[in-house]
Design a protein around this motif. Structure first.
Motif, mmCIF file in Angstrom:
data_model
loop_
_atom_site.group_PDB
_atom_site.id
_atom_site.type_symbol
_atom_site.label_atom_id
_atom_site.label_comp_id
_atom_site.label_asym_id
_atom_site.label_seq_id
_atom_site.Cartn_x
_atom_site.Cartn_y
_atom_site.Cartn_z
ATOM 1 N N ALA A 15 16.351 -10.289 -2.782
ATOM 2 C CA ALA A 15 17.287 -9.159 -2.823
ATOM 3 C C ALA A 15 17.616 -8.712 -4.240
ATOM 4 N N ALA A 16 16.879 -9.246 -5.219
ATOM 5 C CA ALA A 16 17.178 -8.906 -6.605
ATOM 6 C C ALA A 16 16.814 -7.457 -6.916
ATOM 7 N N GLU A 17 17.710 -6.779 -7.605
ATOM 8 C CA GLU A 17 17.476 -5.425 -8.100
ATOM 9 C C GLU A 17 17.003 -4.484 -6.988
ATOM 10 N N ALA A 18 17.554 -4.648 -5.789
ATOM 11 C CA ALA A 18 17.152 -3.793 -4.669
ATOM 12 C C ALA A 18 18.328 -2.928 -4.254
ATOM 13 N N ARG A 19 18.963 -2.279 -5.214
ATOM 14 C CA ARG A 19 20.197 -1.540 -4.942
ATOM 15 C C ARG A 19 19.998 -0.361 -4.009
ATOM 16 N N SER A 20 18.797 0.185 -3.960
ATOM 17 C CA SER A 20 18.562 1.334 -3.096
ATOM 18 C C SER A 20 18.270 0.930 -1.652
ATOM 19 N N VAL A 21 18.205 -0.382 -1.396
ATOM 20 C CA VAL A 21 17.982 -0.883 -0.043
ATOM 21 C C VAL A 21 19.332 -1.012 0.657
ATOM 22 N N PRO A 22 19.454 -0.624 1.917
ATOM 23 C CA PRO A 22 20.732 -0.740 2.624
ATOM 24 C C PRO A 22 21.332 -2.135 2.502
ATOM 25 N N ASP B 117 0.830 -1.204 0.000
ATOM 26 C CA ASP B 117 0.000 0.000 0.000
ATOM 27 C C ASP B 117 0.869 1.261 0.000
ATOM 28 N N VAL B 118 1.919 1.270 0.807
ATOM 29 C CA VAL B 118 2.803 2.441 0.838
ATOM 30 C C VAL B 118 3.449 2.647 -0.521
ATOM 31 N N GLY B 119 3.908 1.559 -1.132
ATOM 32 C CA GLY B 119 4.541 1.666 -2.446
ATOM 33 C C GLY B 119 3.598 2.187 -3.505
ATOM 34 N N ALA B 120 2.320 1.797 -3.419
ATOM 35 C CA ALA B 120 1.341 2.237 -4.414
ATOM 36 C C ALA B 120 0.956 3.705 -4.237
ATOM 37 N N GLY C 113 9.810 12.448 -5.546
ATOM 38 C CA GLY C 113 10.954 11.557 -5.740
ATOM 39 C C GLY C 113 10.836 10.290 -4.922
ATOM 40 N N ALA C 114 9.773 9.532 -5.135
ATOM 41 C CA ALA C 114 9.454 8.378 -4.300
ATOM 42 C C ALA C 114 10.102 7.087 -4.773
ATOM 43 N N ASP C 115 11.032 7.166 -5.722
ATOM 44 C CA ASP C 115 11.603 5.941 -6.289
ATOM 45 C C ASP C 115 12.232 5.054 -5.220
ATOM 46 N N GLU C 116 13.010 5.659 -4.317
ATOM 47 C CA GLU C 116 13.682 4.861 -3.282
ATOM 48 C C GLU C 116 12.663 4.224 -2.346
ATOM 49 N N ILE C 117 11.640 4.976 -1.980
ATOM 50 C CA ILE C 117 10.597 4.438 -1.113
ATOM 51 C C ILE C 117 9.899 3.267 -1.792
ATOM 52 N N GLU C 118 9.591 3.409 -3.070
ATOM 53 C CA GLU C 118 8.925 2.335 -3.803
ATOM 54 C C GLU C 118 9.794 1.081 -3.864
ATOM 55 N N ALA C 119 11.112 1.263 -4.036
ATOM 56 C CA ALA C 119 12.025 0.122 -4.099
ATOM 57 C C ALA C 119 12.075 -0.611 -2.761
ATOM 58 N N VAL C 120 12.115 0.139 -1.670
ATOM 59 C CA VAL C 120 12.135 -0.476 -0.345
ATOM 60 C C VAL C 120 10.816 -1.205 -0.085
ATOM 61 N N CYS C 121 9.717 -0.620 -0.515
ATOM 62 C CA CYS C 121 8.417 -1.266 -0.343
ATOM 63 C C CYS C 121 8.333 -2.575 -1.120
ATOM 64 N N GLU C 122 8.838 -2.579 -2.331
ATOM 65 C CA GLU C 122 8.835 -3.808 -3.118
ATOM 66 C C GLU C 122 9.683 -4.879 -2.438
ATOM 67 N N PHE C 123 10.816 -4.474 -1.925
ATOM 68 C CA PHE C 123 11.710 -5.374 -1.208
ATOM 69 C C PHE C 123 11.009 -5.970 0.019
ATOM 70 N N ARG D 145 11.821 6.193 8.246
ATOM 71 C CA ARG D 145 12.864 7.220 8.201
ATOM 72 C C ARG D 145 12.855 7.927 6.837
ATOM 73 N N LEU D 146 12.698 7.156 5.768
ATOM 74 C CA LEU D 146 12.656 7.741 4.424
ATOM 75 C C LEU D 146 11.420 8.634 4.258
ATOM 76 N N LEU D 147 10.293 8.197 4.777
ATOM 77 C CA LEU D 147 9.061 8.964 4.627
ATOM 78 C C LEU D 147 9.130 10.285 5.381
#
Length: 320
Positions: free
Chosen positions: A53-60, A19-22, A30-40, A316-318
């Motif tokens: 962990a695939a294609e989750a480069r923006s995740v720590p 829901d947060v990602g959507a 600039g929600a790209d990083e938030i969306e990536a973390v949500c998908e992860f 923290r990102l939000l």
């Protein structure tokens, strides 16, 4: 705008990653990083073990590393070996998912997670003896020693079902197959190998040489832990799956039905010292479940904090 952001924070704290990602792009610039973390996070919640962990480069990196420890390698030679090295991180994640689903009253996916846990539980029992979590690239040679019926299709004296015989036969050679065959094996047959191994060491009526590679001093303990793993898979709690949409029916179990099924399951399990750990009050929503998994694994197996840490990072990102 701030109230909408506060709503996203509340959803993130409830692990509502999808829901947060959507919604994030409508609230945060600039929600790209938030969306990536949500998908992860959603992949972990959904137990999508192929690409945690695939294609989750923006995740720590630490979160990705911990997720990767729960992942099945997608090729026979992929390194690190993830959940084939040890299943304990994956079971810690399963426990965290089960607890979250319980608190969110999402009982169908919770029962599905319990079913997954039951399928691979024999491998958790075998891990201390194997030195890995049932990696087909590292099966002990003794599994196919002279006189072994393990993986012999059509062997009438073997207690394995036809499906288990086929899976056991495949597991002895799948490490030499290309990635596509390797992934197909894990999709369809690896859990059956787990059950087959437990049958060999715990309930076989006509034992062969398949388990003679195990030191005699360790066989009785392994047999007990494997037998409890098989029993868990047939408890009223795990059988609830067949009354839920993820099974073969259309009903969804209520919280009261889940707790009742678990209480009956604990009584069934408490026939020996290992199974009796399920009766402990360890503070888990299904009290005793982490204690049971720990006893079967012979190592502490408690809920992870991976999803909690992802939620904290997302908040923290939000707010930043």
């Amino acid at each position: 705008m701030e109230s909408a952001r506060d709503l996203l924070v509340s959803l993130a704290r409830r692990y509502a990653f999808a829901d947060v990602g959507a919604l994030a792009a409508d609230v945060v610039a600039g929600a790209d990083e938030i969306e990536a973390v949500c998908e992860f996070g959603q992949r972990l919640m959904s137990l999508d073990a192929e690409d945690f962990a695939a294609e989750a480069r923006s995740v720590p990196a630490d979160l990705r590393r911990r997720a990767r420890a729960c992942t099945m390698p997608q090729t026979p030679k992929e390194q690190p070996r993830g959940a084939l090295e040890s299943l304990r991180p994956a079971y810690a994640l399963l426990l965290e998912v089960i607890a979250i689903r319980w608190h969110r009253r999402e009982l169908s996916p919770m029962v599905a997670a319990l079913h997954i846990a039951s399928e691979y539980l024999p491998l958790l029992a075998f891990e201390p003896v194997l030195g890995n979590a049932g990696d087909p690239a590292r099966w002990p040679p003794g599994l196919a020693a002279p006189g072994s019926r393990f993986g012999v299709i059509g062997e009438r004296e073997c207690d394995h079902t036809k499906a288990e015989q086929s899976a056991a036969n495949r597991t002895l050679r799948v490490a030499g197959e290309p990635g596509e065959g390797w992934r197909a094996y894990f999709d369809r047959q690896h859990s059956q190998v787990a059950g087959a191994l437990a049958t060999c060491v715990a309930t076989c009526r006509t034992p062969c040489s398949a388990m003679e590679w195990i030191e005699p001093s360790r066989r009785d303990d392994l047999s007990t832990r494997a037998r409890v793993a098989l029993t868990f898979a047939d408890t009223p709690l795990v059988r609830l799956r067949h009354a839920a949409p993820v099974g073969h029916g259309f009903g969804v179990p209520s919280p009261e039905e889940v707790l009742d099924a678990w209480e009956r399951s604990r009584t069934i399990l408490a026939k020996n010292e290992i199974g009796n750990t399920a009766t402990e009050d360890d503070g888990f929503p299904l009290a005793g479940l982490p204690s049971l998994f720990s006893a079967i694994a012979t190592a502490p197996t408690t809920p992870s904090t991976l999803l909690s840490d992802i939620s904290t990072h997302l908040v923290r990102l939000l707010r930043s």
